[in-house]
Design a protein around this motif. Structure first.
Motif, mmCIF file in Angstrom:
data_model
loop_
_atom_site.group_PDB
_atom_site.id
_atom_site.type_symbol
_atom_site.label_atom_id
_atom_site.label_comp_id
_atom_site.label_asym_id
_atom_site.label_seq_id
_atom_site.Cartn_x
_atom_site.Cartn_y
_atom_site.Cartn_z
ATOM 1 N N ILE A 104 -1.290 1.348 8.289
ATOM 2 C CA ILE A 104 -0.123 0.950 8.875
ATOM 3 C C ILE A 104 -0.123 0.686 10.254
ATOM 4 O O ILE A 104 0.276 -0.188 10.877
ATOM 5 C CB ILE A 104 1.121 2.161 8.588
ATOM 6 C CG1 ILE A 104 1.426 2.115 6.991
ATOM 7 C CG2 ILE A 104 2.377 1.889 9.314
ATOM 8 C CD1 ILE A 104 2.356 3.340 6.833
ATOM 9 N N LEU A 127 5.309 -0.742 2.028
ATOM 10 C CA LEU A 127 5.095 0.537 1.325
ATOM 11 C C LEU A 127 5.355 0.673 -0.090
ATOM 12 O O LEU A 127 6.498 0.012 -0.367
ATOM 13 C CB LEU A 127 5.520 1.758 2.311
ATOM 14 C CG LEU A 127 5.038 1.810 3.763
ATOM 15 C CD1 LEU A 127 5.535 2.768 4.285
ATOM 16 C CD2 LEU A 127 3.583 2.199 3.660
ATOM 17 N N THR A 149 0.757 -1.050 -0.014
ATOM 18 C CA THR A 149 -0.065 0.088 0.103
ATOM 19 C C THR A 149 0.812 1.139 0.140
ATOM 20 O O THR A 149 2.069 1.231 0.481
ATOM 21 C CB THR A 149 -0.883 0.019 1.314
ATOM 22 O OG1 THR A 149 -1.650 1.075 1.063
ATOM 23 C CG2 THR A 149 -0.023 -0.005 2.479
ATOM 24 N N ALA A 150 0.319 2.279 -0.549
ATOM 25 C CA ALA A 150 0.901 3.705 -0.217
ATOM 26 C C ALA A 150 0.866 3.846 1.166
ATOM 27 O O ALA A 150 0.000 3.376 1.963
ATOM 28 C CB ALA A 150 0.044 4.664 -1.295
ATOM 29 N N TYR A 151 1.610 4.927 1.412
ATOM 30 C CA TYR A 151 1.443 5.463 2.896
ATOM 31 C C TYR A 151 0.127 5.623 3.345
ATOM 32 O O TYR A 151 -0.420 6.711 2.868
ATOM 33 C CB TYR A 151 2.548 6.361 3.316
ATOM 34 C CG TYR A 151 2.591 6.848 4.644
ATOM 35 C CD1 TYR A 151 3.077 6.185 5.762
ATOM 36 C CD2 TYR A 151 1.678 8.004 5.312
ATOM 37 C CE1 TYR A 151 3.300 6.477 7.020
ATOM 38 C CE2 TYR A 151 1.838 8.256 6.398
ATOM 39 C CZ TYR A 151 2.575 7.623 7.345
ATOM 40 O OH TYR A 151 2.515 8.156 8.694
ATOM 41 N N GLU A 152 -0.387 5.366 4.376
ATOM 42 C CA GLU A 152 -1.598 5.580 5.203
ATOM 43 C C GLU A 152 -1.606 5.227 6.390
ATOM 44 O O GLU A 152 -1.415 4.250 6.958
ATOM 45 C CB GLU A 152 -2.856 4.915 4.428
ATOM 46 C CG GLU A 152 -4.076 5.301 4.931
ATOM 47 C CD GLU A 152 -5.162 4.294 4.346
ATOM 48 O OE1 GLU A 152 -6.528 4.391 4.907
ATOM 49 O OE2 GLU A 152 -4.974 3.503 3.541
ATOM 50 N N GLU A 153 -1.562 6.364 7.407
ATOM 51 C CA GLU A 153 -1.121 6.084 8.734
ATOM 52 C C GLU A 153 -2.097 4.955 9.437
ATOM 53 O O GLU A 153 -1.654 4.303 10.208
ATOM 54 C CB GLU A 153 -1.233 7.573 9.352
ATOM 55 C CG GLU A 153 -1.143 7.256 10.966
ATOM 56 C CD GLU A 153 -1.044 8.681 11.726
ATOM 57 O OE1 GLU A 153 -0.867 8.861 12.823
ATOM 58 O OE2 GLU A 153 -1.533 9.676 10.906
ATOM 59 N N TYR A 199 3.110 -5.735 6.030
ATOM 60 C CA TYR A 199 2.812 -4.884 4.886
ATOM 61 C C TYR A 199 4.333 -4.313 4.365
ATOM 62 O O TYR A 199 5.115 -4.326 4.903
ATOM 63 C CB TYR A 199 1.986 -3.369 5.550
ATOM 64 C CG TYR A 199 2.979 -2.673 6.709
ATOM 65 C CD1 TYR A 199 3.669 -1.450 6.242
ATOM 66 C CD2 TYR A 199 2.798 -2.929 8.013
ATOM 67 C CE1 TYR A 199 4.418 -0.558 6.806
ATOM 68 C CE2 TYR A 199 3.709 -2.284 8.869
ATOM 69 C CZ TYR A 199 4.563 -1.076 8.245
ATOM 70 O OH TYR A 199 5.311 -0.508 9.319
#
Length: 255
Positions: A90, A102, A83-87, A100
């Motif tokens: 994560i 990034l 996944t793209a960074y997503e607080e 996971y």
């Protein structure tokens, strides 16, 4: 060999992951691919497809990947979200012991995630996904976490954790029931993860739940006495910040 499937809607991203796995994780064999939830459901409904791990993008053209996962009867494979960074995503992975990676993918991070895959063990993925979803959907009401230990996977209420003690690259976790769990993660990862829940690192080897601290004894170095009568040293370097934390606790929240 580690049998894997990839669910990713972008062809370029899917090919990139396959190439990185081929270069850096030779033990991984790709046995299936999908680009949507519906395609993934068809793939995993095929009894001849039995993956050890699924590399999953979270957001797909026909909805979030959880819609597909909720329709599976048997989640007996590991999951690694790509996944793209997503607080929130994560943090949800950290609390639920789900792997996971990034985007853009770092080869070392990929190798680390693959090295943690448990094959042919009771992975309890359904329970881990429950914890993931609980945090992902409502982080303010979150109260439970998964701990991937050396002898299995534990599910504990955060409020029941008394303290953490580091030993090399392992961490011993002590519960208020007197149970001890040994996890194959560093104490630093737990320090960062649980800081919002009133946990504090008083020493390079110790993170404590301040709710279980009975007394702080001043003096040379200083130490805390926990509710179970265990004495834990407060390092000299951390003492000023710890004293400030105690002061804030005594004052309470600002109105």
């Amino acid at each position: 060999m580690v049998k894997a499937i990839i669910v990713e809607d972008e062809i370029k991203g899917r090919n990139n992951l396959k190439n990185l796995l081929k270069q850096h994780c030779e033990q991984v064999e790709i046995i299936g691919e999908a680009g949507t939830n519906s395609e993934a459901l068809v793939l995993l409904s095929d009894e001849t497809i039995e993956p050890d791990v699924a590399f999953l993008d979270i957001s797909l053209p026909d909805g979030l990947i959880f819609q597909m996962l909720s329709q599976l009867e048997n989640l007996d494979f590991e999951i690694i979200f790509v996944t793209a960074y997503e607080e929130y995503a994560i943090k949800a992975c950290e609390y639920s012991s789900i792997g996971y990676i990034l985007k853009p993918i770092d080869p070392d991070a990929l190798k680390e995630a693959v090295s943690r895959i448990r094959i042919r063990t009771k992975n309890q993925m359904d329970k881990r996904l429950e914890i993931f979803s609980a945090y992902y959907n409502n982080p303010n009401a979150f109260s439970k976490m998964s701990i991937s230990a050396v002898d299995g996977i534990y599910f504990v209420n955060i409020k029941d954790i008394v303290r953490f003690e580091a030993e090399d690259n392992y961490t011993h976790i002590y519960l208020n029931s007197s149970e001890r769990i040994t996890a194959s993660r560093t104490i630093k990862s737990y320090e960062d993860l649980l800081a919002p829940f009133n946990f504090y690192r008083v020493h390079k080897r110790h993170v404590i739940n301040l709710n279980y601290m009975r007394k702080f004894v001043k003096g040379e170095g200083g130490f805390v006495i926990m509710d179970d009568n265990i004495k834990i040293e407060v390092s000299r370097r951390r003492r000023p910040a710890f004293m400030e934390q105690l002061r804030r606790l005594q004052e309470g929240p600002v109105q």
